[in-house]
Design an enzyme around this catalytic site. Structure first.
Site, PDB file in Angstrom:
ATOM      1  N   ASP A  94       0.844  -1.185   0.000  1.00  0.00           N
ATOM      2  CA  ASP A  94       0.000   0.000   0.000  1.00  0.00           C
ATOM      3  C   ASP A  94       0.878   1.233   0.000  1.00  0.00           C
ATOM      4  OD1 ASP A  94      -1.358   2.259   1.795  1.00  0.00           O
ATOM      5  OD2 ASP A  94      -2.885   1.155   0.712  1.00  0.00           O
ATOM      6  N   HIS A 101      -2.949   5.334   5.955  1.00  0.00           N
ATOM      7  CA  HIS A 101      -3.473   4.815   4.693  1.00  0.00           C
ATOM      8  C   HIS A 101      -3.323   3.304   4.578  1.00  0.00           C
ATOM      9  CE1 HIS A 101      -3.723   4.324   0.253  1.00  0.00           C
ATOM     10  NE2 HIS A 101      -4.466   5.408   0.291  1.00  0.00           N
ATOM     11  N   SER A 150      -7.869   3.876  -4.032  1.00  0.00           N
ATOM     12  CA  SER A 150      -7.103   3.149  -3.024  1.00  0.00           C
ATOM     13  C   SER A 150      -8.018   2.411  -2.058  1.00  0.00           C
ATOM     14  CB  SER A 150      -6.214   4.119  -2.226  1.00  0.00           C
ATOM     15  OG  SER A 150      -5.098   4.524  -2.965  1.00  0.00           O
TER      16      SER A 150
END
Length: 774
Positions: free
Chosen positions: A162, A241, A550
């Protein structure tokens, strides 16, 4: 990396002083020896180049790496120079390495016969209490449906690489292992196939790897020192994130979560809540991802034994590495990018990966605005404070700093509404600056007018005062009130949840990147759409909303993990086919899905691929379009000039993909497809043809019969341009129906190509032409 730490603290401090600002000294003090050596290379003037050498010539990774050292040593003149230059050795998925080289050194390497290509490493950026219920994966007691059949994904390993940005939030990768979404209570032993490691580092020790988070790696070699400021030099997530996407794909069931105690309340979970996680932190700072590091992360993941790779990052799909991952049976899932609604902005468009678009879910965040004349209006916000008092309401136009000073916005609720700049200013570019101006002006709140888009993530920076998004119609009502009132006032109420059929959904998000692919126009992308707007998932020890492809990407990764558990013998191509061909193209009211943008429109296949993902249908698709990974490899090798056996590289529409994209239909074209029956043994399917406007489309044979012996059938699709007029893409579909529950649809995009432009003349004779698209 070596496990011994630097012992000489004096040397260590000198190295740190050369490398980083004082702010990150406490992080750097725990770097291992070879990490520091490679960090020292950051201050040099050489560039990182990726040297691709094609297929591995040996199965032993140590032998492959030794060959890289030998080649580099011979090229640079000494072993010492080679060690200093080498950044990463790629030895599992393919053979190659990244190294710091001068331009002339890179050029000489390219001339070696064993080297396929040399190029500079590029820098890439990336781009849930309700979403899984919205997709039909509802928790029940006792368990039922796909979740039961897949045992919640238990035994499947999801690798998360990620790296990047959601919409309105600059982010990086990693994981926050203490989050409740990653507790390992009730988990069995780590799967025996796992060959990975738990790489320790700053604030991340051996105990942070568990029976849930079974492995972690991080990649700092070759990273710009500015991107390490304030960072954890470990797999620990710095600002959320990576944790958010990992928990969306495979987080545990966590009851009683919400944002701020008010919004999105419910049970958070991932798509495959019992799957195991392996974390690969390849990006740093504000979401900057060195290509060399991402390639190494994929290379390690192939070695470690992951079943699914989820990559919420931008780029070209990293073909050299991802194609080998798919050849090993690993499904690779990518975010499609956040540069919509402009066409031809799709990223990671490779035929062997799943590229994901973002859509909304059936939840909105209504926020009441009450004017002084008692009129109640509704906007959107994530305001969780108290109801404001009646406050002075002023009009700020575009809300630039000078205008706000002129109107004296201090302690006022400001309407920012400027239709004259709408055509030239993207709201996602304008809104952050407006919020900054409002805060500097010490205003008490913001009403921001915008055309339909998805900007709630930007409102986190409002911190303590209400910021409400309204459309132009509402803004015009407010403006008329301000103009006609001698003492305009208004108040803002806390945001409320609105869930269910009253919310039009799904819609393709305005930010979601669109096709067609400018690199591969004969490849239909994106493949599929999934929830990616205001997704509530874990960040550190809390849960917040984030938006972006995402966020959509791990939704598909979670579904893939479930399908892997139910159908362990299916290839990556079969799983991709099952997802694409069973997708939905209608919303909750049975109407065509819309796509937000300027203007809003009916979505087409360049917006959402096959449509909105439907996990329960994907588990039982009836037919699949399967592909041998060798076909992918042949295509890659021919297009890159690796193989000297290629006479002509065929267009991608000749691959057995679950879609057809024809960018240049001049007169007629016939393409073939093959389907494999994975449903009832005895089955008959009939073709339902929806031809693109202006194109005649036929299928032969129109009926496919399957039995215990005939499990695979082939057919051809013929396209004929009916209107000899230059045009844009038109869309259609081919659906195989068995008269029961199976509906196997592939999306089709065709552009008629008529005009030719001469680019090479010999006297009066044209020797070369190109087609002119619309």
């Amino acid at each position: 990396m070596a496990k011994d730490k630097l012992n000489d603290k004096g040397i260590e401090k000198k190295l740190v002083a050369k490398l980083v600002h004082k702010k990150v000294t406490h992080h750097i003090m725990n770097i291992q020896v070879d990490t520091v050596t490679n960090l020292l290379l950051i201050v040099g003037f050489d560039q990182v180049y990726i040297v691709y050498m094609g297929e591995k010539q040996h199965e032993d990774p140590a032998v492959v790496t030794a060959s890289h050292h030998r080649l580099l040593s011979a090229h640079l003149g000494s072993t010492e120079e080679a060690v200093r230059s080498l950044v990463y050795s790629y030895r599992h998925a393919f053979s190659g390495f990244s190294a710091r080289l001068t331009k002339s050194q890179a050029k000489k390497l390219q001339e070696l016969p064993e080297v396929v290509s040399v190029r500079r490493s590029r820098m890439h950026r990336v781009h849930t209490t309700r979403s899984w219920d919205f997709l039909g994966l509802t928790k029940s007691n006792p368990p039922s449906g796909l979740l039961k059949d897949a045992n919640y994904g238990d035994g499947v390993i999801v690798g998360v690489v990620d790296t990047g940005n959601g919409v309105g939030r600059s982010s990086i990768s990693g994981i926050w292992p203490e989050s409740r979404s990653f507790l390992d209570e009730g988990y069995g032993p780590v799967p025996s196939k796992w060959k990975g490691t738990c790489q320790t580092g700053q604030a991340f020790g051996p105990s942070n790897c568990t029976r849930k988070i079974i492995g972690a790696r991080w990649y700092v070699n070759g990273v710009d020192k500015a991107d390490l400021v304030g960072e954890y030099l470990s797999a620990r997530d710095f600002n959320g994130h990576g944790t958010h996407t990992a928990s969306t794909a495979a987080g545990n069931f966590v009851d009683g979560v919400s944002f701020g105690g008010r919004l999105g309340a419910g049970t958070a979970r991932g798509g495959a809540p019992r799957a195991r996680l392996a974390v690969y932190k390849a990006c740093w700072g504000s979401g900057r991802c060195p290509e060399a590091a991402v390639l190494k992360a994929i290379d390690d993941a192939v070695h470690d034994g992951v079943d699914v790779l989820s990559l919420s990052l931008g780029g070209d799909g990293y073909p050299s590495a991802t194609i080998r991952a798919v050849a090993r049976g690993i499904n690779v899932v990518f975010a499609g990018g956040n540069n919509g609604p402009a066409p031809q902005t799709i990223e990671n468009e490779l035929p062997w990966v799943i590229t994901v678009a973002a859509t909304t879910i059936d939840r909105s965040f209504a926020t009441n605005i009450t004017l002084g004349n008692k009129l109640k209006l509704v906007g959107q916000s994530i305001y969780i404070g108290s109801q404001t008092d009646l406050t002075g309401l002023v009009y700020g136009g575009s809300c630039d700093a000078e205008t706000l000073r002129t109107i004296n916005a201090t302690n006022q609720l400001v309407l920012c509404y400027s239709r004259s700049t709408a055509a030239s200013t993207l709201p996602r570019v304008d809104l952050p600056q407006v919020i900054s101006n409002i805060k500097k002006a010490q205003a008490s709140g913001l009403l921001y007018a915008q055309y339909p888009t998805d900007l709630l993530d930007f409102l986190y920076s409002c911190q303590g005062f209400p910021c409400v998004l309204v459309d132009y119609r509402i803004a015009n009502v407010i403006l008329n009130y301000v103009i006609t009132s001698n003492n305009a006032v208004a108040m803002v109420s806390p945001t409320m949840n609105t869930i269910g059929s009253t919310v039009l959904s799904p819609k393709v998000a305005a930010f979601s990147s669109r096709g067609p692919s400018p690199v591969y126009p004969d490849l239909l992308k994106p493949d599929i759409a999934a929830p990616g707007v205001s997704i509530l998932a874990a960040v550190e020890n809390a849960y917040i909303f984030l938006s972006g492809t995402s966020m959509a990407c791990p939704h598909v990764s979670g579904v893939v993990a479930l399908l892997k558990a139910v159908h362990p013998d299916w290839s990556p191509a079969a799983i991709k086919s099952a997802i694409v061909t069973t997708a939905s193209v209608t919303d909750g009211f049975g109407l065509a899905v819309e796509a937000d943008g300027v203007p809003r429109k009916i979505a087409d296949h360049f917006d959402y691929g096959g449509g909105q993902i439907v996990p329960t249908r994907a588990a039982d698709p009836g037919l699949v379009y399967d592909i041998d990974s060798k076909d992918y490899l042949d295509y890659l090798n021919c297009t890159r000039g690796v193989s000297d056996t290629c006479k002509v590289t065929k267009p991608l529409y000749f691959l057995n993909l679950p879609s057809i994209a024809i960018p240049e239909l001049k007169t007629s074209l016939t393409v073939g497809r093959t389907v494999t029956n994975v449903g009832e043994v005895e089955a008959v399917y009939r073709a339902d043809i929806r031809a693109p406007p202006g194109v005649d489309m036929t299928v032969e044979p129109p009926v496919l019969e399957f039995n215990a012996i005939q499990k695979v059938r082939s057919f051809v699709v013929r396209f004929v341009a009916r209107q000899r007029v230059q045009g844009d893409y038109r869309f259609g579909s081919l659906t195989w129906l068995d008269g029961g529950r199976h509906l196997v649809r592939i999306p089709i995009a065709v552009r008629v190509y008529v005009l030719l432009w001469c680019v090479s003349w010999q006297g009066r004779e044209c020797k070369g032409t190109i087609g002119l698209g619309a």
